[in-house]
Write an enzyme that holds these catalytic residues in place. Structure first.
Site, PDB file in Angstrom:
ATOM      1  N   ASN A   9       4.854  -1.053   5.213  1.00 26.54           N
ATOM      2  CA  ASN A   9       4.153  -0.385   4.118  1.00 26.54           C
ATOM      3  C   ASN A   9       2.682  -0.786   4.228  1.00 26.54           C
ATOM      4  O   ASN A   9       2.318  -1.899   3.867  1.00 26.54           O
ATOM      5  CB  ASN A   9       4.741  -0.839   2.768  1.00 26.54           C
ATOM      6  CG  ASN A   9       3.912  -0.353   1.588  1.00 26.54           C
ATOM      7  OD1 ASN A   9       3.121   0.581   1.721  1.00 26.54           O
ATOM      8  ND2 ASN A   9       4.091  -0.992   0.441  1.00 26.54           N
ATOM      9  N   TRP A  10       1.895   0.123   4.755  1.00 25.43           N
ATOM     10  CA  TRP A  10       0.475  -0.204   4.985  1.00 25.43           C
ATOM     11  C   TRP A  10      -0.316  -0.327   3.683  1.00 25.43           C
ATOM     12  O   TRP A  10      -1.444  -0.797   3.694  1.00 25.43           O
ATOM     13  CB  TRP A  10      -0.182   0.882   5.847  1.00 25.43           C
ATOM     14  CG  TRP A  10       0.226   0.897   7.292  1.00 25.43           C
ATOM     15  CD1 TRP A  10       1.195   0.141   7.889  1.00 25.43           C
ATOM     16  CD2 TRP A  10      -0.348   1.710   8.318  1.00 25.43           C
ATOM     17  NE1 TRP A  10       1.271   0.443   9.233  1.00 25.43           N
ATOM     18  CE2 TRP A  10       0.327   1.405   9.513  1.00 25.43           C
ATOM     19  CE3 TRP A  10      -1.357   2.677   8.352  1.00 25.43           C
ATOM     20  CZ2 TRP A  10       0.024   2.027  10.730  1.00 25.43           C
ATOM     21  CZ3 TRP A  10      -1.656   3.302   9.547  1.00 25.43           C
ATOM     22  CH2 TRP A  10      -0.969   2.974  10.733  1.00 25.43           C
ATOM     23  N   LYS A  11       0.242   0.149   2.594  1.00 26.13           N
ATOM     24  CA  LYS A  11      -0.480   0.229   1.318  1.00 26.13           C
ATOM     25  C   LYS A  11      -1.783   1.024   1.529  1.00 26.13           C
ATOM     26  O   LYS A  11      -1.821   1.881   2.418  1.00 26.13           O
ATOM     27  CB  LYS A  11      -0.746  -1.163   0.746  1.00 26.13           C
ATOM     28  CG  LYS A  11       0.503  -2.047   0.739  1.00 26.13           C
ATOM     29  CD  LYS A  11       0.361  -3.226  -0.170  1.00 26.13           C
ATOM     30  CE  LYS A  11       1.496  -4.192   0.079  1.00 26.13           C
ATOM     31  NZ  LYS A  11       1.814  -4.995  -1.098  1.00 26.13           N
ATOM     32  N   HIS A  95       7.635   1.668  -5.693  1.00 28.77           N
ATOM     33  CA  HIS A  95       7.080   0.358  -5.331  1.00 28.77           C
ATOM     34  C   HIS A  95       6.540  -0.302  -6.606  1.00 28.77           C
ATOM     35  O   HIS A  95       6.013   0.381  -7.487  1.00 28.77           O
ATOM     36  CB  HIS A  95       5.971   0.539  -4.291  1.00 28.77           C
ATOM     37  CG  HIS A  95       5.523  -0.752  -3.688  1.00 28.77           C
ATOM     38  ND1 HIS A  95       4.666  -1.610  -4.349  1.00 28.77           N
ATOM     39  CD2 HIS A  95       5.822  -1.352  -2.503  1.00 28.77           C
ATOM     40  CE1 HIS A  95       4.462  -2.676  -3.587  1.00 28.77           C
ATOM     41  NE2 HIS A  95       5.152  -2.547  -2.459  1.00 28.77           N
ATOM     42  N   GLU A  97       3.917  -1.826  -7.213  1.00 29.74           N
ATOM     43  CA  GLU A  97       2.506  -1.527  -7.503  1.00 29.74           C
ATOM     44  C   GLU A  97       2.388  -0.185  -8.225  1.00 29.74           C
ATOM     45  O   GLU A  97       1.514  -0.004  -9.077  1.00 29.74           O
ATOM     46  CB  GLU A  97       1.692  -1.562  -6.195  1.00 29.74           C
ATOM     47  CG  GLU A  97       1.524  -2.997  -5.696  1.00 29.74           C
ATOM     48  CD  GLU A  97       1.353  -3.158  -4.202  1.00 29.74           C
ATOM     49  OE1 GLU A  97       1.073  -2.164  -3.507  1.00 29.74           O
ATOM     50  OE2 GLU A  97       1.511  -4.297  -3.712  1.00 29.74           O
ATOM     51  N   GLU A 166      12.587  -5.849  -3.936  1.00 25.88           N
ATOM     52  CA  GLU A 166      11.297  -6.504  -3.771  1.00 25.88           C
ATOM     53  C   GLU A 166      10.950  -7.263  -5.046  1.00 25.88           C
ATOM     54  O   GLU A 166      10.400  -6.670  -5.994  1.00 25.88           O
ATOM     55  CB  GLU A 166      10.210  -5.465  -3.493  1.00 25.88           C
ATOM     56  CG  GLU A 166      10.418  -4.699  -2.205  1.00 25.88           C
ATOM     57  CD  GLU A 166       9.097  -4.222  -1.632  1.00 25.88           C
ATOM     58  OE1 GLU A 166       8.838  -4.499  -0.470  1.00 25.88           O
ATOM     59  OE2 GLU A 166       8.311  -3.608  -2.368  1.00 25.88           O
ATOM     60  N   GLY A 172       3.055  -9.940  -1.588  1.00 27.04           N
ATOM     61  CA  GLY A 172       1.662 -10.268  -1.298  1.00 27.04           C
ATOM     62  C   GLY A 172       1.242 -11.647  -1.777  1.00 27.04           C
ATOM     63  O   GLY A 172       0.056 -11.967  -1.812  1.00 27.04           O
ATOM     64  N   SER A 210       6.580 -10.842   1.139  1.00 28.02           N
ATOM     65  CA  SER A 210       6.047 -11.908   2.002  1.00 28.02           C
ATOM     66  C   SER A 210       6.955 -12.226   3.191  1.00 28.02           C
ATOM     67  O   SER A 210       7.085 -13.392   3.579  1.00 28.02           O
ATOM     68  CB  SER A 210       5.753 -13.165   1.174  1.00 28.02           C
ATOM     69  OG  SER A 210       4.760 -12.881   0.208  1.00 28.02           O
ATOM     70  N   GLY A 231       4.860  -5.515   3.876  1.00 25.22           N
ATOM     71  CA  GLY A 231       3.511  -5.107   3.485  1.00 25.22           C
ATOM     72  C   GLY A 231       2.469  -5.660   4.442  1.00 25.22           C
ATOM     73  O   GLY A 231       2.269  -5.159   5.553  1.00 25.22           O
ATOM     74  N   GLY A 232       1.807  -6.720   4.020  1.00 20.35           N
ATOM     75  CA  GLY A 232       0.679  -7.283   4.775  1.00 20.35           C
ATOM     76  C   GLY A 232       0.965  -7.484   6.260  1.00 20.35           C
ATOM     77  O   GLY A 232       0.118  -7.151   7.108  1.00 20.35           O
TER      78      GLY A 232
HETATM   79  C1  PEP Z   1       5.307  -4.535   0.040  1.00 17.39           C
HETATM   80  O1  PEP Z   1       4.177  -4.099  -0.194  1.00 17.39           O
HETATM   81  O2  PEP Z   1       6.274  -3.783  -0.053  1.00 17.39           O
HETATM   82  C2  PEP Z   1       5.444  -5.932   0.421  1.00 17.39           C
HETATM   83  C3  PEP Z   1       6.653  -6.416   0.551  1.00 17.39           C
HETATM   84  O3  PEP Z   1       4.276  -6.645   0.644  1.00 17.39           O
HETATM   85  P1  PEP Z   1       4.133  -8.064   1.366  1.00 17.39           P
HETATM   86  O4  PEP Z   1       5.029  -8.044   2.583  1.00 17.39           O
HETATM   87  O5  PEP Z   1       2.694  -8.161   1.723  1.00 17.39           O
HETATM   88  O6  PEP Z   1       4.585  -9.096   0.394  1.00 17.39           O
END
Ligand code: PEP
Length: 246
Positions: A9-11, A95, A97, A166, A172, A210, A231-232
């Site tokens: 997930n590039w966000k 998500h 966010e 999640e 994040g 994470s 994500g990241g």
């Molecule tokens: C996400 O945005 O779905 C996520 C899991 O982010 P991260 O891996 O950065 O915690």
């Protein structure tokens, strides 16, 4: 035996030049071991680029959001059918966010999942509790409520989803749920899916929050964790590939 699926997930990150480098490396280096699937969910303007870079490869692509409506006077919205025109397989919906920053309700998330399925996309439906909810002992109640809205709306289409757990406190933050904490929630989600529809018992359940190259294997070994939503770490080809191979 269920496949393992790892989705990036590039966000709201990326740019034409850096996307080319990242997608090109993924395409060149992903050797698609049997039973493992890889996908990236990119911002809408880059769907064409993901399609151009990944068509004919073993890597799928998708969107991070879509409208619950099919067409019409909804300025700024992007429909599932539009997303599907770019060869997407997946669309992330719900998500945390989007739920917390953009006010998406359980009902809206369920409608978005339904819209994705109408366009032959696989919705990756995200559920998860905040830290306050976990501390209050409400994790089970919260994720059950979020999932039940989807179960109710989708009916017989329920097996068409991928479900991602999640925990909001792990996204994040660098703070990952332990394999035991994640497995406990995944077991609950799987039994709820199975109770709603026996054929939904094998829906892929992803963990997100994470995940990194060095903690992915322990998470993915859990019996009800079928991969990850990343994500990241999905913005760095080496790290993302390490997770996908874990
Ligand atoms: C996400 O945005 O779905 C996520 C899991 O982010 P991260 O891996 O950065 O915690």
């Amino acid at each position: 035996m269920r496949d393992k699926l790892v989705v990036g997930n590039w966000k709201m990150n990326g740019g034409l030049k850096q996307n080319d480098a990242l997608l090109g490396t993924l395409r060149a280096e992903w050797d698609a071991p049997a039973g493992r699937q890889l996908a990236v969910c990119v911002p809408h303007p880059y769907l064409w680029q993901a399609q151009a870079a990944l068509s004919g490869s073993a890597i799928a692509w998708g969107a991070q959001n879509l409208s619950e409506r099919d067409a019409g006077a909804f300025t700024g919205e992007v429909s599932a059918a539009m997303v599907a025109e770019f060869g997407c397989r997946y669309a992330i919906v719900g998500h945390s966010e989007r739920r917390t920053l953009f006010g998406e309700t359980d009902a809206m998330v369920a409608s978005k999942a339904a819209a994705a399925i109408r366009a032959s996309l696989t919705p990756i439906v995200c559920v998860g509790e905040t830290l306050a909810e976990r501390d209050a002992g409400s994790t089970e109640r919260v994720v059950a409520r979020q999932l039940d809205a989807v179960i109710e709306t989708l009916g017989t289409k329920l097996p068409a989803i991928v479900l991602a757990y999640e925990p909001v406190w792990a996204i994040g933050t660098g703070r990952t749920a332990s394999p035991q904490q994640a497995q406990e929630v995944h077991r609950l989600l799987r039994s709820r899916l199975a109770a709603a529809d026996a054929t939904a018992a094998d829906v892929l359940l992803l963990y997100g929050g994470s995940v990194k190259g060095d903690n992915a294997a322990a998470l993915f070994r859990c019996p009800d964790i079928d991969g990850g939503l990343i994500g990241g770490a999905s913005l760095k080809a080496d790290e993302f590939l390490a997770i996908a191979r874990a």
